[in-house]
Design an enzyme around this catalytic site. Sequence first.
Site, PDB file in Angstrom:
ATOM      1  N   LYS A  80      38.570 -22.141 -20.287  1.00 49.65           N
ATOM      2  CA  LYS A  80      37.247 -22.694 -20.013  1.00 49.65           C
ATOM      3  C   LYS A  80      37.229 -23.199 -18.577  1.00 49.65           C
ATOM      4  O   LYS A  80      38.263 -23.539 -18.003  1.00 49.65           O
ATOM      5  CB  LYS A  80      36.940 -23.870 -20.959  1.00 49.65           C
ATOM      6  N   GLY A 179      19.398 -29.736 -31.672  1.00 50.22           N
ATOM      7  CA  GLY A 179      19.622 -28.939 -30.482  1.00 50.22           C
ATOM      8  C   GLY A 179      18.814 -27.661 -30.547  1.00 50.22           C
ATOM      9  O   GLY A 179      19.067 -26.803 -31.399  1.00 50.22           O
ATOM     10  N   GLY A 181      18.209 -25.420 -27.928  1.00 53.04           N
ATOM     11  CA  GLY A 181      18.426 -24.511 -26.806  1.00 53.04           C
ATOM     12  C   GLY A 181      18.363 -23.078 -27.297  1.00 53.04           C
ATOM     13  O   GLY A 181      17.811 -22.791 -28.367  1.00 53.04           O
ATOM     14  N   ASN A 182      18.941 -22.169 -26.550  1.00 46.43           N
ATOM     15  CA  ASN A 182      18.854 -20.755 -26.919  1.00 46.43           C
ATOM     16  C   ASN A 182      19.452 -20.467 -28.292  1.00 46.43           C
ATOM     17  O   ASN A 182      18.878 -19.732 -29.090  1.00 46.43           O
ATOM     18  CB  ASN A 182      19.543 -19.893 -25.858  1.00 46.43           C
ATOM     19  N   VAL A 183      20.620 -21.065 -28.574  1.00 44.48           N
ATOM     20  CA  VAL A 183      21.248 -20.843 -29.885  1.00 44.48           C
ATOM     21  C   VAL A 183      20.457 -21.547 -30.983  1.00 44.48           C
ATOM     22  O   VAL A 183      20.121 -20.954 -32.014  1.00 44.48           O
ATOM     23  CB  VAL A 183      22.713 -21.321 -29.883  1.00 44.48           C
TER      24      VAL A 183
END
Length: 348
Positions: A80, A179, A181-183
């Site tokens: 990472k 959450g 977001g995109n996911v």
Amino acid sequence: MTVFSQMAAAGHEQVCHVADADTGLRAIVAVHSTALGPGLGGVRIREYADEQAALVDVLRLSEAMSYKAACAGLRCGGAKAVVLGPFPRDREAAMHALGRAVDGLSGRYVATEDMGMTEADIALLNEVTPHAVGRSLEAGGSGDPSPHTADGVIAGMRASLRAAGRAVDFQDLRVAVQGCGNVGLGVIERLLAAGATVIASDISQQARERAAGAGAQIVDNDRIHAESADIFAPCGIGAILNAGSIAELGCAIVAGGANNQLAEAEDGERLAARGIVYAPDFVINAGGLINVSDELDSEGYNAERVRFRVASIESTLDEVFAQASAQGETTERVAMAMAKTRIEAGSR
């Protein structure tokens, strides 16, 4: 603790600190394991409280990537990178500086997208290093990984419902998604299409509006975990499950796309003590990694192969849940043992 002692705690192979005087870029790259192949993991751009917080995050995230790749049966390891925000104003120059640092690791680390990164950023990295994946479909890459992560989360939810003794059917289920977001939004859209009722939250007004536009009911982000729901799906920041929040959970199942959902190892035991079925995050959210890792295949990216491997997250979790039940062990420990066994076999 010194950097070396923090690396030794989880068996990290390498940590590199990157500083570029011309752009002001500051980054840390952590390679956890290359036993199964090159360390693959996203670049996360985030404003951290201090350098130690960034180091802790990159160490935890890179370790999780090793386990994620191993449980998914991929021929890659875990790594990472984190960029300490705010990101330099000259994005192109800073991405090139980061790309040169990645290239200097000679393929031990392969970068891809994470928080704050886009396909365009991967293209900038590719201008100076071949060791970055997640290119656009138009450029012959794998495209946006988030739909594949969302598909994997839905597959994992099916296995979780089965483990909880529920019908494997989302019709009329109530799911709380933290959450958007995109996911998270992808999960919300798939759940709504399958007939579920979805409540959602996010710290971003824009994300909340997108979720509401899709048909989700918006609730308080700090209290969504306590809402009455069949499934709680953390799809935002990590460490959301801790002693306090677990005691307040209003769900029977925790199955979401966020990384590092447990604040500490004991939280898996706390979930089990409450009788809550927990899908280990590094198993259920592997869809995006499966997608980008396919770019490394010698035959090139194959969308059908990716769909098959993402769908197999459901059977992997079936195996985790079955072993946990038979052994009287937490799902987190069973999945971790499965991953470590595969990594150790690769080392040999």
